[in-house]
Motif scaffolding. Sequence first.
Motif, short mmCIF file in Angstrom:
data_model
loop_
_atom_site.label_atom_id
_atom_site.label_comp_id
_atom_site.label_asym_id
_atom_site.label_seq_id
_atom_site.Cartn_x
_atom_site.Cartn_y
_atom_site.Cartn_z
N LEU A 8 -15.02 50.85 86.07
CA LEU A 8 -14.82 49.97 87.23
C LEU A 8 -15.52 48.64 87.02
CD1 LEU A 8 -15.48 52.66 89.96
CD2 LEU A 8 -13.28 51.60 89.47
N LEU A 9 -16.68 48.71 86.37
CA LEU A 9 -17.42 47.48 86.12
C LEU A 9 -18.07 47.56 84.75
CD1 LEU A 9 -19.74 45.46 88.41
CD2 LEU A 9 -20.64 46.28 86.25
N SER A 10 -17.96 46.49 84.02
CA SER A 10 -18.60 46.44 82.72
C SER A 10 -19.33 45.10 82.60
CB SER A 10 -17.51 46.59 81.64
OG SER A 10 -18.10 46.46 80.39
N SER A 30 -26.87 44.61 80.50
CA SER A 30 -25.59 45.25 80.19
C SER A 30 -25.55 46.64 80.81
CB SER A 30 -25.42 45.41 78.67
OG SER A 30 -25.44 44.16 78.03
N PHE A 31 -24.43 46.99 81.42
CA PHE A 31 -24.23 48.35 81.93
C PHE A 31 -22.77 48.54 82.32
CE2 PHE A 31 -25.59 45.72 85.47
CZ PHE A 31 -24.70 46.05 86.49
N ASP A 32 -22.39 49.81 82.47
CA ASP A 32 -21.03 50.15 82.90
C ASP A 32 -21.11 51.02 84.15
OD1 ASP A 32 -19.65 48.98 80.76
OD2 ASP A 32 -20.05 50.72 79.49
N ILE A 33 -20.10 50.93 84.99
CA ILE A 33 -20.02 51.86 86.13
C ILE A 33 -18.62 52.45 86.14
CG2 ILE A 33 -20.24 52.18 88.62
CD1 ILE A 33 -22.06 49.75 88.71
N ARG A 34 -18.57 53.78 86.13
CA ARG A 34 -17.29 54.49 86.16
C ARG A 34 -17.11 55.18 87.51
NH1 ARG A 34 -19.96 55.28 81.78
NH2 ARG A 34 -19.24 54.27 79.89
N PHE A 39 -24.96 53.80 89.82
CA PHE A 39 -25.86 53.12 88.88
C PHE A 39 -26.92 52.41 89.71
CE2 PHE A 39 -27.26 49.51 86.38
CZ PHE A 39 -27.46 50.07 85.14
N ALA A 40 -28.17 52.82 89.55
CA ALA A 40 -29.24 52.26 90.39
C ALA A 40 -30.11 51.30 89.59
CB ALA A 40 -30.09 53.38 90.96
N LEU A 41 -30.39 50.17 90.20
CA LEU A 41 -31.32 49.20 89.61
C LEU A 41 -32.62 49.27 90.39
CD1 LEU A 41 -29.32 45.85 89.17
CD2 LEU A 41 -30.47 47.14 87.36
N VAL A 42 -33.71 49.55 89.71
CA VAL A 42 -35.01 49.54 90.38
C VAL A 42 -35.93 48.58 89.64
CG1 VAL A 42 -34.74 51.94 91.15
CG2 VAL A 42 -36.04 51.48 89.08
N GLY A 43 -36.87 48.01 90.38
CA GLY A 43 -37.79 47.07 89.77
C GLY A 43 -38.58 46.36 90.85
#
Length: 325
Positions: A8-10, A30-34, A39-43
């Motif tokens: 879905l997203l690359s 860089s990451f992909d979401i299917r 897909f979690a971003l933490v920081g």
Amino acid sequence: MMNNKGTLLSARHLERTFDKGKFVAVHDVSFDIRPGEVFALVGPNGAGKTTTVRMCSTLLTPTGGELTIGGVDAIRHPFQARSGLGLALGGDLGFYPRASALDNLLFFADVAGVPGSRRRGEVDQALERVGLADRSTSKVGEFSRGMKQRLHIARALLGKPGLLLLDEPTSGLDPEASLSVRDLIATLAAEGRGILLTSHAMDEVEELATTIAVIGAGSIVVSGQVRDIADYAGIRATTTATLPARAADIRDILIESVRTLGDARIRPKGANWALTVHWRSNPDAGVAQLLTVLRHSGFDRPLDLLTHPASLEDAYLAISEGLQR
Ligand SMILES: Nc1ncnc2c1ncn2[C@@H]1O[C@H](COP(=O)(O)OP(=O)(O)OP(=O)(O)O)[C@@H](O)[C@H]1O
């Protein structure tokens, strides 16, 4: 190949600078979401999570890298890419407070390009999905924070996008409201949507995410499952226990006794002390040593002594200092 079938997203080497290139907010992400993936971003604050979400939403143009959404080059064709995604930035803004939830969503369905004949049906469905059907005629300005957060998600669902971008969807919600949003996210993913999630709640991320990326100072430092983050942090397992107030006397001895095997912390917990030890390898030897030291110091085995595989929060806290800009 950059865009695998079904992705879905690359994102490839995404970069975003501000101040004419002087400030690098996001670098080489860089990451992909299917379908079905969260897909979690933490920081830490300012790490670049929202900037990444905004780039993925096409609201902000990357200054470098590639972004494909639903097979469309989202940098060259942002409008076309936008139809494949729903964005929920959350917060108090984004709605007309004096208009009803229904009228707000009808307006945003129009903006999202939902044809007039399907608009009412889709809005009703979206309100139903987020549990706001019975409040559809109430003014948004009267909504609680949790209701607004759910309305943001309803808005993101309009146009039936396969990809949802949710920026801190449970921020500022009470535990019950937060739980209901979490359940909603889990259901939306289980139905096959791909989700990009940012959050500061590590337990929430651990519960929902299929992949976790830890971002610090604009770059992903490690990504994978909880175990991968824990490996990066050098933590295998964690032991927790409550010790009586007099344990303060043996604080340094306890910390020193396990130093070769793990990092112990002792902090006040009400009238008692909370002991936390992060073990760098198999915890068995360390736990035995800890119990020996406690026994020798006149403490019986603490009743609530528990050892569990390192959680995301354990791992995150162990590396968080190094994530600051
Ligand atoms: N429009 C802008 N102009 C200049 N700097 C910006 C702009 N937008 C974001 N930044 C900077 O980029 C960095 C990353 O910000 P971002 O909002 O992406 O962080 P975040 O990880 O979402 O933080 P938080 O957890 O606080 O929401 C910050 O230092 C921020 O000040």
